[in-house]
Write an enzyme that holds these catalytic residues in place. Structure first.
Site, short mmCIF file in Angstrom:
data_model
loop_
_atom_site.label_atom_id
_atom_site.label_comp_id
_atom_site.label_asym_id
_atom_site.label_seq_id
_atom_site.Cartn_x
_atom_site.Cartn_y
_atom_site.Cartn_z
N LYS A 73 0.84 -1.20 0.00
CA LYS A 73 0.00 0.00 0.00
C LYS A 73 0.88 1.25 0.00
CE LYS A 73 -0.31 -0.09 5.06
NZ LYS A 73 -1.18 -0.47 6.19
N ARG B 145 -11.22 0.33 15.23
CA ARG B 145 -11.15 1.00 13.94
C ARG B 145 -12.10 0.24 13.03
NH1 ARG B 145 -5.25 1.65 11.08
NH2 ARG B 145 -5.78 -0.46 10.40
N HIS C 104 -6.75 -6.90 13.17
CA HIS C 104 -5.56 -6.05 13.10
C HIS C 104 -5.10 -5.72 14.51
CE1 HIS C 104 -2.62 -3.60 11.15
NE2 HIS C 104 -3.09 -2.46 11.61
N ARG D 263 0.94 -10.76 7.09
CA ARG D 263 0.91 -9.62 6.16
C ARG D 263 1.80 -8.48 6.63
NH1 ARG D 263 -4.29 -9.24 9.13
NH2 ARG D 263 -4.02 -7.16 10.00
N TYR E 57 15.68 30.64 6.17
CA TYR E 57 14.52 31.47 6.54
C TYR E 57 14.52 31.78 8.02
CZ TYR E 57 12.38 30.41 2.00
OH TYR E 57 12.11 30.31 0.67
N CYS F 111 14.09 24.09 4.12
CA CYS F 111 13.24 24.80 3.16
C CYS F 111 12.44 23.80 2.32
CB CYS F 111 14.10 25.66 2.23
SG CYS F 111 15.26 26.73 3.08
N ASP G 93 12.59 23.20 -0.83
CA ASP G 93 13.37 22.53 -1.87
C ASP G 93 14.81 22.26 -1.48
OD1 ASP G 93 11.07 23.08 -3.56
OD2 ASP G 93 11.84 25.14 -3.59
C1 LIG Z 1 -0.44 -1.57 6.78
C2 LIG Z 1 -1.04 -2.79 7.31
C3 LIG Z 1 -0.25 -3.91 7.59
C4 LIG Z 1 1.27 -3.89 7.54
O1 LIG Z 1 1.75 -3.25 8.71
P1 LIG Z 1 3.31 -3.15 9.07
O2 LIG Z 1 3.30 -2.67 10.47
O3 LIG Z 1 3.90 -2.16 8.14
O4 LIG Z 1 3.89 -4.50 8.92
C5 LIG Z 1 -0.89 -5.07 7.97
N1 LIG Z 1 -2.24 -5.12 8.10
C6 LIG Z 1 -3.03 -4.05 7.86
C7 LIG Z 1 -4.51 -4.16 8.03
C8 LIG Z 1 -2.46 -2.84 7.47
O5 LIG Z 1 -3.24 -1.79 7.26
#
Ligand SMILES: *Cc1c(COP(=O)(O)O)cnc(C)c1O
Length: 391
Positions: free
Chosen positions: A47, A145, A174, A228, A271, A320, A322
């Site tokens: 992602k 969430r 999660h 994941r 700046y 800055c 850039d």
């Molecule tokens: C982004 C995400 C992950 C990966 O998380 P990391 O901490 O980068 O390994 C896994 N599961 C879900 C639902 C996520 O949104």
């Protein structure tokens, strides 16, 4: 990709001398280390443009390294990969909009169903797509969430297995604190295991059961059939809790010093003149600023550093949009054109995160699109990605 070195170098000459070098060999080796760590498939998370590394080249290399499926957050990220010919299953982790089921079916994507409205959406009969829509169902075990509470989760699973045109391929949750708190994570995994067992007593045994992000890999359960990770794939270990796994940073962001000038004692820099030279100083100007992802914080101004020729040089004055200035007074050997590293092996993403007041995830995802991604394999440039050039 696939262009010869000279052509790629010509492309780079159209851009200022700054780049995010993406080491695809390290990416593949990180993936291999993760796959050896767990006895189940590793679904890398690509992602947010593969955490700023460039979704398409990263996805291709991960598939070549053996990834059997990929995860993204949003539908459009998955569609973009499909349109480039990526044909493995792609799980869409985050909330999509009700009404996007048609797009999901058209592109054969695997959504995570985590809201009542999208549950109704996938249960609505559809003529789109040849096969049933595979879905993963999410239970909220402590993140507050996305996801259903336990009872609604069990009821939703029951409805999904009875419906036609949809297949309950996975269940997931999660973890809220896998990088910070083993007990909290243990309790979340207990709730998840318990719900998975309750499904089994109803005869529901989805193919994929998954909970572990990078930090969660340290506490993976036997019930899981998929993991994941994101951050670890890119070679950054969560902090303070991380599994023991040998990964190295994939991305190195750097720019070549444009100008070095000597200023007298008492001369303000940048700046607002918030840094004033306490002695005659040699100041280098680096062509990369906050629009590129250099944090514009007081800590970056006062304690931050870039690495030039293997050693840190302090940032001077406010960053800055850039440009960023560094102090080379004690580095007479440094010359214009030398490379100054913002983030990579050193400083690493956590060091920059500390200066930025954030975490390593934000540091890498904030490297702006203006910084070309330069892909390197076996020491050779094999691709360049920039919105300014076609390569
Ligand atoms: C982004 C995400 C992950 C990966 O998380 P990391 O901490 O980068 O390994 C896994 N599961 C879900 C639902 C996520 O949104």
């Amino acid at each position: 990709m696939g262009r010869d070195q000279a052509a790629l170098e010509d492309v780079l000459r159209h851009l200022r001398p700054a780049r995010a070098r993406i080491d695809l060999d390290r990416l593949a080796s990180n993936y291999g280390a993760l796959q050896r760590l767990v006895p189940v498939p590793v679904m890398p998370v690509v992602k947010a443009d593969a955490y700023g590394h460039g979704a398409l080249p990263v996805a291709r290399r991960l598939l070549a390294a053996g990834a059997p499926l990929l995860a993204v957050a949003y539908v459009e990220e998955a569609v973009a990969l499909r349109e480039e010919g990526i044909s493995v299953p792609i799980v869409v982790l985050a909330a999509y909009g009700p009404g996007q089921e048609r797009v999901l079916r058209q592109h054969d994507l695997t959504p995570v169903v985590s809201t009542p409205r999208t549950l109704e959406g996938v249960l609505t009969p559809s003529r789109e797509g040849k096969r049933p829509l595979k879905v993963h169902l999410k239970i909220d075990t402590g993140m507050s969430r996305l996801g259903f509470d336990r009872d609604a989760f069990l009821a939703a699973a029951q409805r999904l297995v009875q419906a036609s045109g949809v297949e309950l391929e996975g269940v997931m949750t999660h973890l809220a604190s896998a990088d910070e708190d083993r007990d909290v994570t243990g309790r979340q995994l207990d709730r998840f295991d318990d719900a998975v067992a309750a499904l089994a007593t109803r005869g529901i045994r989805p193919r994929y059961v998954h909970a572990c992000n990078s930090a969660g890999l340290a506490q993976r359960r036997e019930t899981h059939t998929l993991v994941r990770p994101g951050l670890l794939v890119y070679g950054i270990r969560p902090r303070p809790l991380s599994p023991e796994v040998d990964v190295r940073p994939v991305m190195t962001v750097s720019a070549d010093i444009a100008l070095i000038k000597t200023i007298p004692e008492g001369t303000p820099v940048s700046y607002g003149g918030r840094w004033v030279a306490p002695r005659p100083s040699r100041i280098g100007t680096v062509p990369m600023g906050y629009a590129d992802g250099v944090p514009r914080t007081e800590a970056m101004r006062d304690q931050g550093a870039l690495v030039v020729r293997g050693r840190r040089v302090p940032v001077r004055g406010t960053v800055c949009m850039d440009l960023t200035m560094v102090d080379l007074t004690e580095r007479p050997e440094v010359a214009e054109g030398d490379e100054a590293v913002l983030v990579g092996d050193d400083p690493d993403a956590w060091q920059v995160a500390d200066w930025a007041g954030t975490n390593a995830w934000e540091v890498v995802t904030r490297i702006g699109p203006r910084v070309p991604r330069v892909y390197v394999e076996e020491g050779r440039v094999t691709g360049v990605q920039s919105p300014f050039v076609r390569a």
